[in-house]
Design an enzyme around this catalytic site. Sequence first.
Site, mmCIF file in Angstrom:
data_model
loop_
_atom_site.group_PDB
_atom_site.id
_atom_site.type_symbol
_atom_site.label_atom_id
_atom_site.label_comp_id
_atom_site.label_asym_id
_atom_site.label_seq_id
_atom_site.Cartn_x
_atom_site.Cartn_y
_atom_site.Cartn_z
ATOM 1 N N CYS A 10 0.856 -1.189 0.000
ATOM 2 C CA CYS A 10 0.000 0.000 0.000
ATOM 3 C C CYS A 10 0.893 1.241 0.000
ATOM 4 C CB CYS A 10 -0.897 -0.020 1.234
ATOM 5 S SG CYS A 10 -1.927 1.445 1.403
ATOM 6 N N CYS A 58 0.337 3.233 3.534
ATOM 7 C CA CYS A 58 0.817 2.763 4.839
ATOM 8 C C CYS A 58 1.918 1.713 4.781
ATOM 9 C CB CYS A 58 -0.344 2.222 5.668
ATOM 10 S SG CYS A 58 -0.976 0.616 5.117
ATOM 11 N N CYS A 72 -7.204 -1.392 1.460
ATOM 12 C CA CYS A 72 -6.141 -1.873 2.337
ATOM 13 C C CYS A 72 -6.746 -2.116 3.712
ATOM 14 C CB CYS A 72 -5.024 -0.834 2.426
ATOM 15 S SG CYS A 72 -3.755 -1.237 3.644
ATOM 16 N N CYS A 116 -5.087 0.430 6.530
ATOM 17 C CA CYS A 116 -5.380 1.866 6.636
ATOM 18 C C CYS A 116 -6.693 2.282 5.978
ATOM 19 C CB CYS A 116 -4.226 2.687 6.059
ATOM 20 S SG CYS A 116 -4.038 2.586 4.266
ATOM 21 N N CYS A 156 -8.380 -5.550 -9.849
ATOM 22 C CA CYS A 156 -8.042 -4.451 -10.749
ATOM 23 C C CYS A 156 -7.632 -3.275 -9.861
ATOM 24 C CB CYS A 156 -9.272 -4.126 -11.592
ATOM 25 S SG CYS A 156 -9.019 -2.841 -12.807
#
Length: 142
Positions: free
Chosen positions: A52, A55, A101, A104, A126
Amino acid sequence: MTDQTAYPVSKSDQEWRERLSAEEFHVLREAGTERPFTGEYTDTETKGVYSCRACGEELFRSDTKFHSHCGWPSFYAPSADDNVELIEDRSMGMKRVEVRCASCGSHLGHVFEGEGYATPTDQRFCINSVSLRLAQDEEPSA
């Protein structure tokens, strides 16, 4: 977005704005979408781990990435099921499944099923390139 206190990594919008570029903030925190075929990871075949961008949580591995020719990086599975959160998305007059995610709450993209891709899961995650950061695998020493 949602109440960020529910996630292990929690920041105010101002803190996210200070940490992310305007485009990253728009996609990750406002559930935006980058233009197709413009992301840095759309066609890359570099081996490594995708995390991510907000984070740093590990999300996907390159061995699950495939060429779907849809304009965004595609993966058939996250690196671990609990690294992503799947949420029903009825925006834009469609019924889709948003991928966030789990650490976060940042928007990553959407997951689609039953599209006929020859993958082990029959799923296509995607994902916006701008939501990801690739850490390239180390080359083994000779």
